[in-house]
Design a protein around this motif. Sequence first.
Motif, PDB file in Angstrom:
ATOM      1  N   VAL A  87       0.278  74.303  43.915  1.00 43.35           N
ATOM      2  CA  VAL A  87       0.133  75.851  44.353  1.00 43.35           C
ATOM      3  C   VAL A  87       0.901  76.392  45.027  1.00 43.35           C
ATOM      4  CG1 VAL A  87      -1.668  77.635  45.052  1.00 43.35           C
ATOM      5  CG2 VAL A  87      -2.304  75.910  43.137  1.00 43.35           C
ATOM      6  N   LEU A  88       1.046  75.655  46.169  1.00 51.02           N
ATOM      7  CA  LEU A  88       1.955  76.068  47.444  1.00 51.02           C
ATOM      8  C   LEU A  88       3.105  76.115  46.883  1.00 51.02           C
ATOM      9  CD1 LEU A  88       0.068  74.620  50.401  1.00 51.02           C
ATOM     10  CD2 LEU A  88       0.309  77.042  49.953  1.00 51.02           C
ATOM     11  N   GLN A  89       3.812  75.016  46.155  1.00 49.23           N
ATOM     12  CA  GLN A  89       5.232  75.039  45.939  1.00 49.23           C
ATOM     13  C   GLN A  89       5.467  76.295  44.863  1.00 49.23           C
ATOM     14  OE1 GLN A  89       5.563  71.220  43.913  1.00 49.23           O
ATOM     15  NE2 GLN A  89       5.131  70.106  45.823  1.00 49.23           N
ATOM     16  N   ALA A  90       4.356  76.715  44.132  1.00 50.16           N
ATOM     17  CA  ALA A  90       4.611  78.069  43.274  1.00 50.16           C
ATOM     18  C   ALA A  90       4.800  79.135  44.144  1.00 50.16           C
ATOM     19  CB  ALA A  90       3.603  78.025  42.270  1.00 50.16           C
ATOM     20  N   LEU A  91       3.878  79.352  45.204  1.00 49.08           N
ATOM     21  CA  LEU A  91       3.635  80.425  45.870  1.00 49.08           C
ATOM     22  C   LEU A  91       5.027  80.779  46.956  1.00 49.08           C
ATOM     23  CD1 LEU A  91       0.028  80.354  47.259  1.00 49.08           C
ATOM     24  CD2 LEU A  91       1.065  82.058  45.611  1.00 49.08           C
ATOM     25  N   THR A  92       5.473  79.831  47.308  1.00 50.46           N
ATOM     26  CA  THR A  92       6.543  79.641  48.317  1.00 50.46           C
ATOM     27  C   THR A  92       7.636  79.565  47.813  1.00 50.46           C
ATOM     28  OG1 THR A  92       6.634  77.338  48.840  1.00 50.46           O
ATOM     29  CG2 THR A  92       5.207  78.900  50.295  1.00 50.46           C
ATOM     30  N   ARG A  93       7.833  78.941  46.448  1.00 48.52           N
ATOM     31  CA  ARG A  93       9.097  78.848  45.442  1.00 48.52           C
ATOM     32  C   ARG A  93      10.055  77.905  46.432  1.00 48.52           C
ATOM     33  NH1 ARG A  93      11.121  84.037  42.943  1.00 48.52           N
ATOM     34  NH2 ARG A  93      12.226  82.846  41.510  1.00 48.52           N
ATOM     35  N   ASN A  94       9.249  76.876  47.100  1.00 51.31           N
ATOM     36  CA  ASN A  94       9.780  75.902  47.848  1.00 51.31           C
ATOM     37  C   ASN A  94       9.439  74.358  47.421  1.00 51.31           C
ATOM     38  OD1 ASN A  94      10.627  74.303  50.003  1.00 51.31           O
ATOM     39  ND2 ASN A  94       9.881  75.453  51.521  1.00 51.31           N
ATOM     40  N   ASP A  95      10.501  73.700  47.112  1.00 55.39           N
ATOM     41  CA  ASP A  95      10.145  72.279  46.469  1.00 55.39           C
ATOM     42  C   ASP A  95       9.580  71.222  47.548  1.00 55.39           C
ATOM     43  OD1 ASP A  95      10.911  73.174  43.962  1.00 55.39           O
ATOM     44  OD2 ASP A  95      12.891  72.295  44.129  1.00 55.39           O
ATOM     45  N   LEU A  96       9.754  71.767  48.794  1.00 52.22           N
ATOM     46  CA  LEU A  96       9.512  70.742  49.893  1.00 52.22           C
ATOM     47  C   LEU A  96       7.896  71.445  50.370  1.00 52.22           C
ATOM     48  CD1 LEU A  96      12.544  70.174  52.128  1.00 52.22           C
ATOM     49  CD2 LEU A  96      11.717  68.759  49.981  1.00 52.22           C
ATOM     50  N   ALA A  97       7.260  72.183  49.706  1.00 54.44           N
ATOM     51  CA  ALA A  97       6.119  72.611  50.154  1.00 54.44           C
ATOM     52  C   ALA A  97       5.010  71.724  49.925  1.00 54.44           C
ATOM     53  CB  ALA A  97       5.719  74.036  49.531  1.00 54.44           C
ATOM     54  N   ASP A  98       3.920  71.448  50.777  1.00 56.18           N
ATOM     55  CA  ASP A  98       2.951  70.580  50.535  1.00 56.18           C
ATOM     56  C   ASP A  98       1.560  71.164  51.067  1.00 56.18           C
ATOM     57  OD1 ASP A  98       3.261  69.837  53.180  1.00 56.18           O
ATOM     58  OD2 ASP A  98       3.033  67.921  52.919  1.00 56.18           O
ATOM     59  N   PRO A  99       0.502  70.392  51.065  1.00 59.72           N
ATOM     60  CA  PRO A  99      -0.617  71.141  51.673  1.00 59.72           C
ATOM     61  C   PRO A  99      -0.805  71.274  53.017  1.00 59.72           C
ATOM     62  CG  PRO A  99      -1.338  69.382  49.811  1.00 59.72           C
ATOM     63  CD  PRO A  99       0.052  69.127  50.015  1.00 59.72           C
ATOM     64  N   TYR A 100       0.250  70.550  53.995  1.00 60.00           N
ATOM     65  CA  TYR A 100       0.135  70.779  55.190  1.00 60.00           C
ATOM     66  C   TYR A 100       1.289  71.609  55.669  1.00 60.00           C
ATOM     67  CZ  TYR A 100      -2.227  66.293  54.435  1.00 60.00           C
ATOM     68  OH  TYR A 100      -3.289  65.433  53.946  1.00 60.00           O
ATOM     69  N   LEU A 101       1.770  72.427  54.715  1.00 61.95           N
ATOM     70  CA  LEU A 101       2.682  73.441  55.071  1.00 61.95           C
ATOM     71  C   LEU A 101       2.389  74.466  56.235  1.00 61.95           C
ATOM     72  CD1 LEU A 101       5.570  74.478  54.228  1.00 61.95           C
ATOM     73  CD2 LEU A 101       4.298  76.218  52.799  1.00 61.95           C
ATOM     74  N   LEU A 102       0.916  74.710  56.207  1.00 62.61           N
ATOM     75  CA  LEU A 102       0.750  75.835  57.198  1.00 62.61           C
ATOM     76  C   LEU A 102       0.247  75.115  58.500  1.00 62.61           C
ATOM     77  CD1 LEU A 102      -1.180  78.209  54.596  1.00 62.61           C
ATOM     78  CD2 LEU A 102       1.135  78.027  55.249  1.00 62.61           C
ATOM     79  N   GLY A 103       0.654  73.963  59.064  1.00 65.80           N
ATOM     80  CA  GLY A 103       0.155  73.413  59.973  1.00 65.80           C
ATOM     81  C   GLY A 103      -1.125  73.189  60.268  1.00 65.80           C
ATOM     82  N   ILE A 104      -1.809  73.004  59.006  1.00 64.52           N
ATOM     83  CA  ILE A 104      -3.385  72.744  59.048  1.00 64.52           C
ATOM     84  C   ILE A 104      -3.548  71.287  59.668  1.00 64.52           C
ATOM     85  CG2 ILE A 104      -5.226  72.371  57.634  1.00 64.52           C
ATOM     86  CD1 ILE A 104      -4.181  74.979  57.722  1.00 64.52           C
ATOM     87  N   SER A 105      -2.787  70.445  59.195  1.00 66.10           N
ATOM     88  CA  SER A 105      -2.842  68.916  59.573  1.00 66.10           C
ATOM     89  C   SER A 105      -2.733  68.754  61.371  1.00 66.10           C
ATOM     90  CB  SER A 105      -2.191  67.795  58.975  1.00 66.10           C
ATOM     91  OG  SER A 105      -0.653  68.011  59.261  1.00 66.10           O
ATOM     92  N   SER A 106      -1.744  69.501  61.533  1.00 65.00           N
ATOM     93  CA  SER A 106      -1.316  69.569  63.208  1.00 65.00           C
ATOM     94  C   SER A 106      -2.684  70.006  63.919  1.00 65.00           C
ATOM     95  CB  SER A 106      -0.256  70.142  63.481  1.00 65.00           C
ATOM     96  OG  SER A 106       1.138  69.491  62.723  1.00 65.00           O
ATOM     97  N   GLY A 107      -3.013  71.402  63.221  1.00 67.68           N
ATOM     98  CA  GLY A 107      -4.194  71.870  63.961  1.00 67.68           C
ATOM     99  C   GLY A 107      -5.327  71.052  64.000  1.00 67.68           C
TER     100      GLY A 107
END
Length: 347
Positions: A87-107
């Motif tokens: 879903v995030l790869q489609a939303l951002t049109r970024n092949d490198l997007a993953d579930p931790y794109l939004l800094g979730i794992s770091s938070g």
Amino acid sequence: MRRGRPALSTLALLTTAALLLLSMAAALGIGAVPVPLSTVVEVVARRLGADGLDVRLLDDQIVWQLRMPRVLGAAAIGAALACCGAVLQALTRNDLADPYLLGISSGAAVGAVTVIVLGVSVVGLVGSAAVAAAGFAGALGALVLVLVLAAGRGGSLSPGRTVLAGVATAQVCGAYTSMVVILAGDSDAARRVLTWTLGSVAGLRWGTALTVGVVAVVSTVVFVAMAGQLDALAFGESSARSLGIEVERLRWVLMVVTALVTACLVAFSGAIGFVGLVVPHVVRFVTGPQHRLLLPLAALLGAVLLVWADTLARSLVQGQEIPIGVVTALVGAPFFAYLLRRTRVAA
């Protein structure tokens, strides 16, 4: 779309579903105490209400009480991570997007480290429950910060600003966790933090396994229901708007949902890399870009991958468990590199 691809995708869906069931059955029998597959089947059948089966108490405790929650939880987490990545790869049109794109794992790491290293208490919770609660709170805090930084005028949420806000948030959170671990000077705490950040499903029990299972099923159903809108978004925002899709609303909803799902998963299992990044790409080789087929197949393949990754993590080294994130990277990265090389040569 290539001729015959829908039939191929349906076959792949059925095959992967069967593979998932077989993988889960096999995983229930593998461990420090091996359990024959026939015994695994008898234990599960008896627990599901079958009569006339003579099952030893030890086998029942190993298969149903210890391994079943872990296997179910691993499957649910793998499925949800793969769907969120797609879903995030489609939303951002970024092949490198993953579930931790939004800094979730770091938070989430900020919350976990605060409890593990500094010993900050969470009201009414102790041990792993306190770490999970603090991780979830940290993940939500990171999400709020990213959305505040990324939101433009009129509430717009552009992919570029969102990615940059996620990177900035991850860097700040990473600096905090590193500083706390270094200043604490506690080698045992540092080891626990490292283990948590690399991911593990060892702490899953029936309650937590059912929780992540419900999260995975509900989120997958929601994403599949929006598959048509994700397909339209792939042709560009202008094309999606011409089809009557409210692009900004869609982006806000899916960004928040994927972030909340990821926050829940990270709270219980730590950050498990690779699955959400690579599994969607692997599935696209079979299904193409259509999300109606891509999402369910990605969920099934993600579940299979994480079930086997966890099985290897707890059985490769005698008397010691390897972080599951290490296994997913070591096993998956070479396979994905092979697929990339094969596709390039074929082109």
